[in-house]
Design a protein around this motif. Sequence first.
Motif, short mmCIF file in Angstrom:
data_model
loop_
_atom_site.label_atom_id
_atom_site.label_comp_id
_atom_site.label_asym_id
_atom_site.label_seq_id
_atom_site.Cartn_x
_atom_site.Cartn_y
_atom_site.Cartn_z
N TRP A 23 0.85 -1.18 0.00
CA TRP A 23 0.00 0.00 0.00
C TRP A 23 0.89 1.25 0.00
N CYS A 24 0.33 2.38 -0.35
CA CYS A 24 1.11 3.62 -0.33
C CYS A 24 1.60 3.87 1.10
N CYS A 27 -0.72 4.95 4.22
CA CYS A 27 -2.12 4.54 4.00
C CYS A 27 -2.71 3.98 5.29
N ASP A 29 -4.60 1.60 5.62
CA ASP A 29 -4.69 0.14 5.57
C ASP A 29 -3.64 -0.53 6.46
N ASN A 128 -13.03 4.84 2.66
CA ASN A 128 -12.14 6.00 2.48
C ASN A 128 -12.76 7.04 1.57
N GLN A 205 -11.07 4.84 6.94
CA GLN A 205 -9.70 4.57 6.53
C GLN A 205 -9.20 5.74 5.68
N VAL A 209 -3.33 9.41 -0.40
CA VAL A 209 -3.00 9.89 -1.75
C VAL A 209 -4.17 10.62 -2.41
N TYR A 210 -5.36 10.04 -2.35
CA TYR A 210 -6.47 10.61 -3.11
C TYR A 210 -7.54 11.32 -2.28
#
Lengths: 356, 639
Positions: A23-24, A27, A29, A128, A205, A209-210
């Motif tokens: 995952w980034c 994140c 997660d 998210n 969550q 990034v987005y």
Amino acid sequence: MNAIAPAVARSPKDYASDQEVRWCPGCGDYAILKAVQKTLADLNAATANTVFVSGIGCSSRFPYYLSTYGFHTIHGRAPAVATGVKLANPALDVWIVTGDGDGLSIGGNHMLHLLRRDLDVQVLLFNNEIYGLTKGQYSPTSRVGTRSPSSPGGSTERPVSPALFALGAGARFVARAVDVQQKPLVDVLKRAHAHPGTAFVEIYQNCIVYNDDVFAGFTDKAVAADNQIHVAHGQPLRFGRDGGRGLVLDTRSLRLTAVTLGDGGAAVADLLVHDETNPVLATMLAAMQPPDLPVALGVLYCDPAVATGMAAGTSAAAPPAFGSAELGERINALLHRGETWTVAPASGVNGGEARR
Amino acid sequence: MPSSPFRRKKLVAPMTSSAAALPPSAAASPRQALESAVVRFAGDSGDGIQLTGLRFAAATALAGNDLATFPDFPAEIRAPAGTTYGVSAFQINFGARAIKTSGDRPDVLVALNPAALKVELPTLKRGGIVIVDAGAFAERDLKRAGYAASPLADGSLDGYRLLAIDISRLTLEAVRPCGVSQHEALRCRNFWALGLVYWMFGRDRAPTQAWIGRRFADEPRLAQANATALDAGHVYGETGEVAPAFSVDAAPLAPGQYRVITGGEALALGLLTGAHLAGRPLVFASYPITPASPVLHAMSGWRAHGVTTLQAEDEIAAACAAIGASYAGAIGVTSSSGPGIALKSEAIGLAVTAELPLIVLDTQRAGPSTGMPTKTEQSDLNLALFGRHGEAPAVVLAARSPADAFDVAIEAVRLATRYMTPVYVLSDGYIANAAQPWAIPDVAALPPFPAHIRTDPQGYQPFARDAETLARDWAVPGTPGLEHRLGGLEKDATAGTISYDPANHQRMTELRAAKIARIADEIPAQVPDAGPERGRLAVVGWGSTWGPISRAVALLHQRGHGDVAHIHLRHLSPLPRNLGRLLEGFARTLVIEMNSGQLLQLIRGTYLSPAVGYQKVAGQPLTIEEVEAVLLQHWGADR
Ligand code: SF4
């Protein structure tokens, strides 16, 4: 055959697979993975008996990072695949990992019916409010006006509330947690695991990034105390710095209202007491939003009634095993059910015989 | 009597074993012996037509005939009484020889109301017998059926042998002593008509009387009324000297115990038996759809046999639940018709790449889209062969008849578990609802094929393959030491971990194809169903066209055209190893199917064969007559 308990207590790292987590960095997660591994360790779960089933999306990579059995299926269908796993072998401990797009958009129908079916499984819905894996389009939980590559002018559909959706679908266990709040998250996961039926957990969550900080409105340190409430069964619904605020029911408008305790305000005895067996209260709590009301976290609803859905199982005697002579006999009887007749050898004369 | 519509036997009127069933008076005037006959019962949906037909089929089976039946229900669930779209029909073809279809055109039509006559008359053979209840042809009834004038009087039935009998009145008179109401009495008309047809064909009434007793055990008045009506119809035939009398000898059926079975029942029983032979539990997940639902209904009653059924929320969920069940060690089965199979397509791709055993039943119907749900077609062959994204080879089998569906279902379970692959089983609306006698097998005598479930953790690699079959191990959750992660992402050819390596993807694509191709090494070589291994004309079919093709080829042989072969495919993917070679031995290959040439294209493309085709896409089964005409045309084409 499946009740395998490990001899020695395990640690969270015993539940990590040998796969590199992709995952980034940053994140949410990662935090959820950590909490799940901690939960499994605390439960002393047998890896052989545990199955994680996921759909498609960032969250759905989850099974690859656990040392249990895992099935990364197709977009939106994890509830259906998990249903088959559980039906084939009810002794397995089945967890479903999904996201807001996977679980409430492409797979919304399956989520609805999974909850109605009430098999004994856990659903972890990572919310998210964005499509991460496909690079940032607005999702079914995105707030109106969310600007994204597919909604440059701002999204127009109203967001679905996962917890309200679950309650509306008749879920018998609905809880909420935040990715980085390890202790409450682990507590909620354990409660979900203990529930005999489909347990639905919405986990806020953060997609760094987005959709970074989309939950900051209630998770930021500065506002968390006033904009979150951790509910506990039998406890007054209190929140705020030093528990200085609470929830009461305005009986004239039938709405929840936040009040301040103490001098000239309400007394603790005036506050609503959380009853997790009350579906009406659960629905009111799930619907709360800042700035007027805090976001409710913890076990919002847990129906103590005996499972009635497919989780209830059957009281009938177990049928004989496939491949056994006994089942062969039963199938033979089935083949002969109804009216049969015999064609005798040689003579060509047919002796008729009607059986029921 | 006008020229008979029946295929006459050479010997007319020999009294045979079936004479025992004949009443003495009938034995006095000789019956005309027939090799086979087709009878069609028709009436309003409320007239008990299906029940009447099933009783005639049971009596006919007990008389030792081979037979095939087909019900024709109205599409509407509750159509208004007396209308043409409320007509329900039941056809039976029975004979002293092997019977392979429910028959082209009826020799005898029983029409209990004007609407039934209007709808069904066009199918009746010229010169055929039409029995109508003249008491049901009042002006109001005629109007409802859309008749301006009574067809019984205006000459429109010239050219048929009309038996216009006031069945309503005769039934009322007969059952009056039973103490039933007028309404109840009229509901016995079907048994009166059945009694007459029993007399015409020398059927034994006793088993039907016994059946009536059981069926109406709680209502003795109705039992007596129906039994009385049956007798009255029979006596009318015996004494009325109006209806002709026939005899149809017993067919040379192999010894054994028999029952009548539909394709839907046979598929369900075959899957259960197959799972038993594989030694794995059965999980059946389906969503209701015409004409596939009978399989779900049958399975749902077999809890005591270990069958788990799921009526899923949709077609996709049904496929996915079946896949989940397979992953967990069961025989996962999902069942639908074309529109539903299209929805399942993505999920089946997952089963291909995850290499899990999965059975996909497609009971085909006329498409595209909703099409004609109650009508039969074979237009999903391409869907089964190619209807998946990516390079996703799978096994495709087709059942040729109701009884064959049992064997094909078992073969599907065997291949799915042995090769760890999805297997499609193609049936269709005809096979699903048609019924035939079936020699009941002994499950204990069928060869078991226990599926191998891996338990040894030593050296386990999720995608390591068996050298012979190329199948990977079936390692199921609950087994210590075999914990692994499976998914739709491309997998390393051995470890099964995610891999984006180009050479690995090439290799996995080839392995998935090779695994399916290899099945051709073990399935039986294709042999003609009838006719020579080399010759003038190879007639190739698959699925439910077996009946009409088989009969038409037999008729060509009878005409002396022995160089015509009937080649009928059960395995459509992979095709039998020798098929190309076999077809090369014929001057002409003719592919007959109920679609626009899907197998034809496959055969042309696979073997570069100049095969030609005959197709019908009308929602109706092929008739023997039309296939025979096509065969004659092609048989002569190379002269
Ligand atoms: S895109 Fe967002 S949700 Fe996906 S891994 Fe990156 S941070 Fe996490």
